[in-house]
Design a protein around this motif. Structure first.
Motif, PDB file in Angstrom:
ATOM      1  N   UNK A  23      -0.566   1.083   0.828  1.00 34.75           N
ATOM      2  CA  UNK A  23      -0.335  -0.271   0.345  1.00 34.75           C
ATOM      3  C   UNK A  23      -1.178  -0.530  -0.890  1.00 34.75           C
ATOM      4  N   UNK A  24      -0.544  -1.093  -1.902  1.00 30.61           N
ATOM      5  CA  UNK A  24      -1.225  -1.340  -3.173  1.00 30.61           C
ATOM      6  C   UNK A  24      -1.426  -2.831  -3.392  1.00 30.61           C
ATOM      7  N   UNK A  25      -2.565  -3.165  -3.945  1.00 30.98           N
ATOM      8  CA  UNK A  25      -2.811  -4.544  -4.339  1.00 30.98           C
ATOM      9  C   UNK A  25      -2.332  -4.743  -5.764  1.00 30.98           C
ATOM     10  N   UNK A  26      -2.190  -5.981  -6.167  1.00 29.60           N
ATOM     11  CA  UNK A  26      -1.820  -6.250  -7.542  1.00 29.60           C
ATOM     12  C   UNK A  26      -0.322  -6.344  -7.736  1.00 29.60           C
ATOM     13  N   UNK A  27       0.046  -6.878  -8.905  1.00 31.31           N
ATOM     14  CA  UNK A  27       1.457  -7.119  -9.183  1.00 31.31           C
ATOM     15  C   UNK A  27       2.070  -6.056 -10.082  1.00 31.31           C
ATOM     16  N   UNK A  28       1.336  -4.984 -10.357  1.00 28.20           N
ATOM     17  CA  UNK A  28       1.836  -3.984 -11.284  1.00 28.20           C
ATOM     18  C   UNK A  28       2.200  -2.676 -10.612  1.00 28.20           C
ATOM     19  N   UNK A  29       2.378  -2.690  -9.303  1.00 29.68           N
ATOM     20  CA  UNK A  29       2.649  -1.464  -8.553  1.00 29.68           C
ATOM     21  C   UNK A  29       3.844  -0.727  -9.123  1.00 29.68           C
ATOM     22  N   UNK A  30       4.903  -1.435  -9.459  1.00 31.73           N
ATOM     23  CA  UNK A  30       6.122  -0.797  -9.948  1.00 31.73           C
ATOM     24  C   UNK A  30       5.958  -0.170 -11.327  1.00 31.73           C
TER      25      UNK A  30
END
Length: 122
Positions: A23-30
């Motif tokens: 699981x990644x934090x932040x809104x830039x995973x994509x």
């Protein structure tokens, strides 16, 4: 910066299955390609699989091809590693990592999770 947290590791008998999540934090995973690596005690870190930003392209190490499947859900900021037909030699700490571009080289990844232990008993 993106923070990664792996889960899903554990002890399984040979031939069994596990699914790892990262699981990644932040809104830039994509915006990042993602990879899975593993490291067994006394051994060098080893590439396992990577997946492109969209999830449309995947690549596997020969040692896991046909048994492991990498996937991602960008809406959930999560990358997965489904591991089937596990073997004792798959025993390692598994790490997920993110990079701007897909690569089999760990040195080209910018951020890493803390790892999750997978132990396969014979």
């Amino acid at each position: 910066q993106v923070q990664l947290v792996e889960s899903g590791g554990g002890l399984v008998q040979a031939g069994g299955s596990l699914r790892l999540s990262c699981a990644a934090s932040g809104r830039t995973f994509s915006s990042y390609a993602m990879g899975w690596f593993r490291q067994a005690p006394g051994k060098e870190r080893e590439f396992v699989a990577h997946i492109s930003r969209s999830g449309g392209s995947t690549y596997y190490a020969d040692s896991v091809k046909g048994r492991f499947t990498i996937s991602r859900d960008n809406a959930k900021n999560t990358v997965y590693l489904q591991m089937n037909s596990l073997k004792p030699e798959d025993t390692s700490v598994y790490y997920c990592a993110g990079a701007l571009f897909v690569s089999v080289h760990g040195s080209e990844y910018d951020f890493w999770g803390q790892g999750t232990q997978v132990t396969v008993s014979s």
